[in-house]
Structure formats: C-alpha cells, structure tokens
Design a protein around this motif. Structure first.
Motif: not given
Length: 370
Positions: A141-146, A148-159, A174-179
């Motif tokens: 779910v975290l990966t799909r959100f990253n 699909q949803v973040i780019p949909k609202v104009g953001g840059q997805q995490y790597d 609890v998780g983590i996302m990083t550039r």
C-alpha cells in the motif's frame, strides 16, 4: 537534508471503528477486539474463557449469529471454533488454539478519496528527503500510494519506500520513504524484543540506516507507541514506558558502538512531561526538535488535533550530533482536522469535513546539515 515524521492514519483502507469522530466512541469495541484476540490465542480455553468470548461476541450484534458485527469479524479457516445448534445457545467447541485456524479481525472501510489525496498533499508540502511514516497499512500500500497518489497531486514520488509489518493486527505500521540520494543501507526490526512483561512494541521500533550524500550514516528509529485509546490507563501507561525504555536502550547501544547521528521519531502517544516517556526525555540526552532554538513554531505546543499541550504526541528526537546539525525545524498543520476550534485548512479548500482531512496529526520536520 530534510527529515520529517507524519502519522498518515492509513492510506487506502482503515478499520471502520477507527473512523469514528472520537477515540472514546470506539473504545469499547477496541477493548472487546483485544480481549477476543488474547483469549483466542490461549493454548487451552477454560470454561470461563469460553463464557467470556461468548459474552463479548453476543454484545457485538451479528458477531455471534452471523460471524461479523459492524466492526469485528470472525475469520475461521479450518477446524471448529463455534457451534450454533438449532434452538440452543451457541457454544465454543474448540478446546484451545490448536483446535482451529482463524482469528478475529477489525472490519475495514475505504478512506475517502479526498483524504487520500490530502495526505499526499501534506507529504508534498513537507518535501522531506527522509520521511518517517506512521500508521501505514503495509509496504504494498505504501508503494502504491507513493507511485500513484503522490504524482497525481503534483508531487514527486520517493525512490525508496520500505515498511516491515509490525505487531498490530489493525494494519497500522511504521515505515520510511527516502529520496534517491538517501539510500536505505540496512534494516533492523524489533518486533520480537521482549522484557519481563513480554513483547515490548505494539507496532515496531523499526531501525533504518540511511546514507546521506556526504557519506554520513543516519540511524532512524521509527516508532508508534501504545495509544491511550483503549484499555485501562495504567496498563497503557506501563506499556508506553516499557517501549520508551527499550527504545532508549537501543539508542544507547548504538551510540556505544559508534553511531553518532541517531534520530528517534514517530508518534509516541504521550506528552514530554509524562512518566511513560521519561526514559527517553528526562535526562536531556535526546533533543526534541520542538524544543530546539531553531524550531519555528506557530504558538501551538501540540501536534495532534487542535494543537493543545495535551496533544503533543509526535516527536523528532535527536542525538547531540544531529541536534548540532539543525538548521531549521517546523510543523505542517495544513490538512489536519483539529476539531471545532482547531480546523486549520487555509490551503486545503477540498476539506469540508473531518472525513476529508489528511490526518488529525500534524507533520514535523527538521533541516539538517549532514
């Protein structure tokens, strides 16, 4: 670099009982769920255990008769657990955990699309290089959100997006996302940490080793301590204190082996002056970003709801070397549902009621020269 923590309150699906306006509204159901889960895990069921389970199931309408109530469901895979003879009272026929395969689970419902997108908007506004995520459903779910949803609202997805399933059956991990320039070098889970009281962490104290572009190693311990939402306060307080003590033990051990840049972050579910958090905060060894001279606050001391002092639940706690590297710190309240006197939506016009809010937690961030 910027590091942040944000309690997203699930991304796509959330237990229905946790979508009620106030924690107190669902307290009894959550206590019933916890009792059923604990009783069902026993190796042997006494007559009192069976009677207790039947009583709890009966007061949650539909759970005893149809296998599901509005908020709780019985998921039986194999074996016999419950017998409902025609014209007679239901009875539990399993003698213990070994007689059946199954479990009780909280029924889920979809998070409103507006709330999902507003969660992404908050993340975009914070724009962290390293983002600690609290109450994420799971890694997929975290990966799909990253993606699909973040780019949909104009953001840059995490790597990089990483999450280890923890001990909470409700799917609030609890998780983590990083550039790209902040790779995750290694991961350590503490779901099996125990003390005299048993398993310590309600979720996990996930330990991520992140490498910065300058080559420094930043150790991030992402946490979500036991909530005050249900269960006797004395037991909840004791559990948080055990978790704080264990997190501090991990922190001290890492310092002793040479790690200098350490952050303990997440939702600790209590205030800085509370007894349960004393093992982490009482001696000043870790510096809270909200107490750092470079923190630019907005006059509200809390991070939850309307930002009152009692709502200071979220933390970025820093080792001395990290605290020395602070350039700025702040809080992002946009998208937060703060209650009758605390709605803070000036830049999120899509939010018209609580179900549209990104979360009832604000995000905390810190800029570091690492």
């Amino acid at each position: 670099m910027r590091l942040a923590t944000f309690n997203v309150e699930n991304m796509f699906d959330r237990p229905a009982i946790m979508n009620l306006p106030k924690w107190s509204d669902g307290r009894k159901v959550l206590e019933d769920f916890a009792d059923l889960t604990n009783l069902a895990e026993k190796d042997s069921y006494s007559a009192a255990d069976k009677s207790r389970m039947l009583t709890i199931m009966d007061r949650n309408a539909g759970l005893l008769t149809a296998g599901k109530s509005k908020y709780i469901a019985l998921n039986k895979i194999r074996g016999s657990f419950l017998k409902k003879p025609k014209g007679k009272p239901a009875e539990i026929v399993a003698g213990g955990r070994g007689d059946w395969i199954g479990w009780f689970e909280l029924r889920k419902e979809h998070v409103e699309e507006t709330a999902i997108e507003n969660t992404a908007r908050v993340i975009n506004e914070v724009n962290a290089d390293v983002l600690c995520v609290v109450e994420a459903d799971n890694r997929i779910v975290l990966t799909r959100f990253n993606e699909q949803v973040i780019p949909k609202v104009g953001g840059q997805q995490y790597d990089h997006a990483m999450l280890i399933d923890g001990n909470d059956e409700r799917g609030i991990d609890v998780g983590i996302m990083t550039r790209r320039d902040y790779p995750i070098e290694s991961i350590v889970s503490h779901v099996y940490d125990t003390d005299a009281g048993g398993t310590v962490f309600s979720r996990d104290c996930a330990e991520y080793r992140v490498v910065t572009p300058s080559g420094k190693t930043l150790l991030v311990l992402v946490n979500h301590f036991k909530s005050k939402g249900y269960g006797p306060p004395s037991e909840s307080n004791a559990r948080r204190e055990r978790q704080a003590r264990q997190a501090r033990k991990i922190y001290d051990e890492r310092l002793q082996v040479g790690f200098e840049y350490i952050v303990v972050a997440g939702d600790l579910n209590d205030t800085p002056d509370s007894a349960p958090l004393a093992p982490l905060l009482s001696d000043g060894a870790l510096v809270d970003i909200m107490a750092h001279p470079s923190f630019a606050g907005d006059g509200r001391p809390g991070t939850h709801g309307n930002g009152n002092k009692s709502g200071k639940l979220d933390y970025i706690l820093m080792s001395p070397k990290v605290a020395q590297a602070v350039q700025a710190g702040g809080i992002e309240r946009r998208g937060v549902w703060g209650g009758t006197h605390g709605t803070l939506f000036p830049h999120f016009p899509e939010i018209e009621e609580e179900k549209d809010a990104a979360s009832d937690h604000a995000a905390l961030w810190v800029d570091l020269n690492l």
